[in-house]
Design an enzyme around this catalytic site. Structure first.
Site, PDB file in Angstrom:
ATOM      1  N   ASP A  64      -5.479  -6.839  -3.493  1.00 30.55           N
ATOM      2  CA  ASP A  64      -5.070  -6.860  -4.901  1.00 30.55           C
ATOM      3  C   ASP A  64      -3.805  -7.676  -5.140  1.00 30.55           C
ATOM      4  OD1 ASP A  64      -3.351  -5.176  -3.550  1.00 30.55           O
ATOM      5  OD2 ASP A  64      -3.641  -3.438  -4.830  1.00 30.55           O
ATOM      6  N   HIS A  65      -2.987  -7.857  -4.111  1.00 27.45           N
ATOM      7  CA  HIS A  65      -1.685  -8.486  -4.315  1.00 27.45           C
ATOM      8  C   HIS A  65      -1.773 -10.005  -4.373  1.00 27.45           C
ATOM      9  CE1 HIS A  65       0.026  -4.581  -3.709  1.00 27.45           C
ATOM     10  NE2 HIS A  65       1.261  -5.041  -3.777  1.00 27.45           N
ATOM     11  N   ASP A 119       2.338   1.087   0.561  1.00 23.44           N
ATOM     12  CA  ASP A 119       2.827   0.542  -0.698  1.00 23.44           C
ATOM     13  C   ASP A 119       3.658   1.632  -1.354  1.00 23.44           C
ATOM     14  OD1 ASP A 119       2.022  -1.895  -2.753  1.00 23.44           O
ATOM     15  OD2 ASP A 119       2.702  -0.057  -3.726  1.00 23.44           O
ATOM     16  N   ARG A 379       8.966  -2.645 -12.046  1.00 21.11           N
ATOM     17  CA  ARG A 379      10.168  -3.248 -11.428  1.00 21.11           C
ATOM     18  C   ARG A 379      10.570  -4.514 -12.166  1.00 21.11           C
ATOM     19  NH1 ARG A 379       8.206  -1.979  -5.311  1.00 21.11           N
ATOM     20  NH2 ARG A 379       9.040   0.135  -5.378  1.00 21.11           N
ATOM     21  N   SER A 547      10.251  -1.777  -2.622  1.00 16.18           N
ATOM     22  CA  SER A 547       8.965  -1.890  -1.940  1.00 16.18           C
ATOM     23  C   SER A 547       8.967  -1.305  -0.527  1.00 16.18           C
ATOM     24  CB  SER A 547       8.614  -3.372  -1.885  1.00 16.18           C
ATOM     25  OG  SER A 547       8.088  -3.743  -0.655  1.00 16.18           O
ATOM     26  N   ARG A 549       7.552  -2.881   1.911  1.00 19.41           N
ATOM     27  CA  ARG A 549       7.239  -3.991   2.818  1.00 19.41           C
ATOM     28  C   ARG A 549       8.072  -3.926   4.095  1.00 19.41           C
ATOM     29  NH1 ARG A 549       9.343  -8.159  -1.745  1.00 19.41           N
ATOM     30  NH2 ARG A 549       7.893  -6.809  -2.838  1.00 19.41           N
TER      31      ARG A 549
HETATM   32  C1  MIC Z   1       5.823  -4.064  -4.824  1.00 13.31           C
HETATM   33  O1  MIC Z   1       5.515  -3.549  -5.891  1.00 13.31           O
HETATM   34  O2  MIC Z   1       6.957  -4.472  -4.557  1.00 13.31           O
HETATM   35  C2  MIC Z   1       4.743  -4.199  -3.760  1.00 13.31           C
HETATM   36  C3  MIC Z   1       4.471  -5.639  -3.589  1.00 13.31           C
HETATM   37  O3  MIC Z   1       3.565  -3.570  -4.182  1.00 13.31           O
HETATM   38  C4  MIC Z   1       5.265  -3.558  -2.483  1.00 13.31           C
HETATM   39  C5  MIC Z   1       4.434  -3.786  -1.302  1.00 13.31           C
HETATM   40  C6  MIC Z   1       4.597  -5.142  -0.718  1.00 13.31           C
HETATM   41  O4  MIC Z   1       5.695  -5.670  -0.674  1.00 13.31           O
HETATM   42  O5  MIC Z   1       3.587  -5.650  -0.244  1.00 13.31           O
HETATM   43  C7  MIC Z   1       5.539  -2.061  -2.588  1.00 13.31           C
HETATM   44  O6  MIC Z   1       5.787  -1.575  -3.660  1.00 13.31           O
HETATM   45  O7  MIC Z   1       5.583  -1.377  -1.558  1.00 13.31           O
HETATM   46 FE1  SF4 Z   2       0.992  -4.331  -7.316  1.00 13.22          FE
HETATM   47 FE2  SF4 Z   2       3.303  -3.308  -6.472  1.00 13.22          FE
HETATM   48 FE3  SF4 Z   2       3.081  -4.399  -8.892  1.00 13.22          FE
HETATM   49 FE4  SF4 Z   2       1.877  -2.131  -8.400  1.00 13.22          FE
HETATM   50  S1  SF4 Z   2       4.080  -2.496  -8.378  1.00 13.22           S
HETATM   51  S2  SF4 Z   2       1.015  -3.867  -9.484  1.00 13.22           S
HETATM   52  S3  SF4 Z   2       1.264  -2.375  -6.285  1.00 13.22           S
HETATM   53  S4  SF4 Z   2       2.894  -5.460  -6.931  1.00 13.22           S
END
Ligand code: MIC
Ligand code: SF4
Length: 657
Positions: A64-65, A119, A379, A547, A549
């Site tokens: 999805d990312h 995630d 975010r 995140s 990550r």
């Molecule tokens: C995000 O919202 O920052 C992400 C991308 O979904 C991350 C995961 C990632 O960095 O792959 C998260 O929230 O954990």
């Molecule tokens: Fe995707 Fe993270 Fe954004 Fe949710 S917050 S839509 S999981 S990148």
């Protein structure tokens, strides 16, 4: 003793330790989820464990990312994930099927179960009465292999919701209210549990918005009861069989209680550039905007988008505004297409994006310089949109759609008087359109034995961490302030495609702090590493927010970073550091932070003994000529992982079970 809902679920899943707040515990994990940006490392690490099949009740891999597919990297990842997941007994949700949290909520979540996801927004499924926790990919891989998830037994914050939301006020405004009280820092080690008549009045998607953005508080997870609303949602998804009534016991005692009167809430916004920079929309109304995006795992449910469609029907967006809509799941997109709402959105001038994370993680739709962008996301960290110095405001879909029509930030309650628009009350569907054809089933053991995993050349198995030295000779590579997020440490956006290739991705560690004419963080770190000098990161409060990550640990590890000294470190990031054998140290005296400078030489003697048994280390600042104390807030297991070194070696040694 009357128990909270969180403790009831923890108790049922407890495999190690005692349910006493602050104590280390281990819990059994029923379900896991991974997504493509963290999933490739999770599956590579899972493969390195030598376990052939996942051992959970259900594991789902999502894409999805990253679906922009500039160059072969993303598609390589998709093929690897589909073949690795189905071979190892996991389900695989293909690109286009939707955002992991939204799809999981709709198709797999069940009350009373535990879910671990790579995630940070995994707690979305807490809206369904699940204990859903975000973690690094390595921890999720270990859970897929049947291992317990280890965490600090949380304290429980009860949030009593009273009254009912007024028209144009959304679930998003509830979590904004809580963020304005608790902020994004200082909440490590808590679970938020919602209860009361107000909670009962909220639908599952409204609850999911609230638990989703609980991640921004930095808490372990957030949860609502499994009740009539849950039953209704599950029944509409054709899954009533997994429904279970679940709530806290009458008279359950919380460690702290906050009361929120839903009927007193007003539309709010998180102003640039932190989710806790909350102001009532009324106070910023009139600010010209150039961009609006409705979508993300926070706000892209059927009811959110139907509400937006109803407001847009027969109208046009402001000519100076670009509006994008990204439905959270293919199911939702399909329903909007079939009932005509999609046509209303398109006719109003909106651009329809794929069902995925898209602009939320900087995959396109970056705003122009200096303009205001309104997003229904969770975010708004500086630069996350892909534009340096961006001005991103987070709002509810109600505020977003009203503002898109008006061309300026608008309190949606004004729509009635200004344009005669009545609030469109959207009833949740009695029956969702269910189509799981984009979710690939796991292969049987016999089929799996013959199946090949496709691993393109851009997918590189990450290095294991090296042993920690007994005498750490280090250099402060960077001194950063408070609330440094993992987006600062490891940018996503245009660099997301390097997630499966640590040496390549590591080049952009702390990219936003690099100065054009000077050597980058990565170049300085690698030069020191070649001389046998360890890189040290110094930070203020709440280091590693945001995140999950693990690249924010994995890439610095690759560059030779072996210690982070901070005023405080967030839960998921701290676990990731430990999993990759980077020592998380907290200043015993916060004022010592002020005495350290970037480039200072640091020495920690007898580090291994300290990790083994002490709660403090003495750190010598050779440049400044003084000593100071650092705290090692580590469980016995965490100490063993650091010494192993790292979780993979710890599990390999048989200690991880
Ligand atoms: C995000 O919202 O920052 C992400 C991308 O979904 C991350 C995961 C990632 O960095 O792959 C998260 O929230 O954990
Ligand atoms: Fe995707 Fe993270 Fe954004 Fe949710 S917050 S839509 S999981 S990148």
């Amino acid at each position: 003793m009357a128990k909270t809902l969180a403790y009831k679920i923890l108790e049922k899943h407890l495999v190690a330790g005692k349910l006493v707040a602050g104590e280390p515990i281990g819990i059994r994990i029923d379900q896991t989820l991974t997504q493509d940006a963290t999933g490739t490392t999770a599956f590579l690490l899972f493969e390195s464990m030598g376990v052939r099949r996942v051992k959970t009740e259900l594991s789902v891999s999502y894409v999805d990312h990253n679906m922009s597919q500039f160059g072969p990297e993303n598609h390589n990842d998709h093929l690897y994930l589909q073949t690795a997941a189905t071979k190892t007994g996991a389900w695989h949700s293909r690109p286009g099927n939707g955002i992991c949290h939204q799809v999981h909520l709709e198709r797999f979540a069940r009350p009373g179960a535990t879910l671990l996801g790579s995630d940070s927004h995994t707690p979305t499924c807490g809206g369904m009465g699940m204990l859903a926790i975000g973690a690094g990919g390595m921890d999720v891989a270990a859970a897929m292999a049947g291992g317990a998830f280890c965490l600090t037994c949380p304290k429980v914050l009860g949030v009593e919701l009273k009254g009912k939301l007024k028209d144009w006020v959304a679930g998003k405004d509830v979590i904004f209210k809580l963020l304005s009280i608790l902020t994004t820092k200082g909440n490590v080690g808590w679970v938020v549990e919602y209860f009361g008549e107000g909670a009962a009045s909220l639908s599952v998607p409204q609850r999911a918005t609230i638990t989703n953005m609980g991640a921004e508080l930095g808490v372990t997870t957030s949860i609502f009861a499994g009740d009539e609303q849950t039953r209704r949602f599950l029944s509409a998804q054709g899954r009533e069989d997994v429904y279970e009534y679940l709530a806290a016991d009458e008279g359950a005692e919380y460690d702290r209680v906050i009361e929120i009167d839903l009927s007193a809430l007003e539309p709010m916004a998180a102003c640039p550039s932190s989710p806790d920079n909350i102001r009532p929309v009324g106070e910023i109304a009139g600010l010209k905007i150039a961009q609006v995006v409705i979508g993300s795992c926070t706000n892209s449910s059927y009811t959110d988008l139907m509400m937006a469609a109803a407001v847009l029907k027969g109208r046009r967006i402001d000519p100076m505004v670009e509006l994008a809509v990204a439905p959270g799941s293919r199911g939702v997109l399909n329903m909007l297409a079939k009932n005509g709402a999609l046509a209303d959105i398109i006719s109003a001038g909106a651009r329809i994006l794929e069902s995925g994370c898209g602009p939320c993680i900087g995959q396109g739709f970056s705003p122009a310089e200096g303009v205001v962008s309104l997003r229904t996301f969770n975010r708004n960290f500086a630069g996350r949109s892909g534009t340096p110095n961006d001005q991103v405001y987070l709002v509810s879909p109600q505020t977003a759609v009203a503002s898109a029509i008006m061309g300026q930030i608008t309190d949606p309650r004004m729509l009635k008087s200004v344009m005669g628009i009545k609030y469109p009350k959207i009833e949740p569907p009695g029956r969702f359109l269910v189509d799981d054809s984009m979710i690939v089933e796991p292969l049987s053991e016999a089929e799996a034995a013959k199946a090949k995993v496709i691993r393109g050349s851009t997918i590189v198995v990450p290095d294991r961490p090296p042993r920690l030295p007994d005498k750490l000779i280090g250099r402060v590579l960077i001194k950063c302030g408070d609330k440094v997020t993992t987006d600062h440490i490891m940018p996503a956006g245009a660099f997301l495609k390097y997630r499966s290739n640590v040496p390549e991705y590591a080049r952009v560690v702390f990219n936003c702090f690099n100065e054009p004419a000077k050597a980058t963080f990565a170049e300085r770190a690698l030069a020191l590493k070649a001389e046998g000098v360890t890189g040290v990161v110094v930070a203020g409060e709440s280091y590693g927010q945001g995140s999950s990550r693990e690249h924010a640990a994995l890439c610095p590890m690759y560059l030779g970073v072996r210690a982070v000294i901070a005023k405080s470190i967030e839960r998921i990031h701290k676990a990731n550091l430990i999993n990759f054998a980077i020592v998380p140290v907290e200043f015993a005296e916060a004022s010592d932070y002020d005495r350290i400078g970037a480039d200072d030489e640091i020495e920690i003697d007898n580090l291994l003994v300290a990790i083994k048994q002490a709660d403090e280390v003495t750190i010598t600042n050779k440049t400044g000529g003084f000593e100071f104390a650092g705290k090692l807030k580590l469980s016995r297991r965490e100490r063993e992982i650091l010494l192993a070194p790292g979780l993979l070696n710890y599990i390999g040694s048989g200690a991880g079970g």
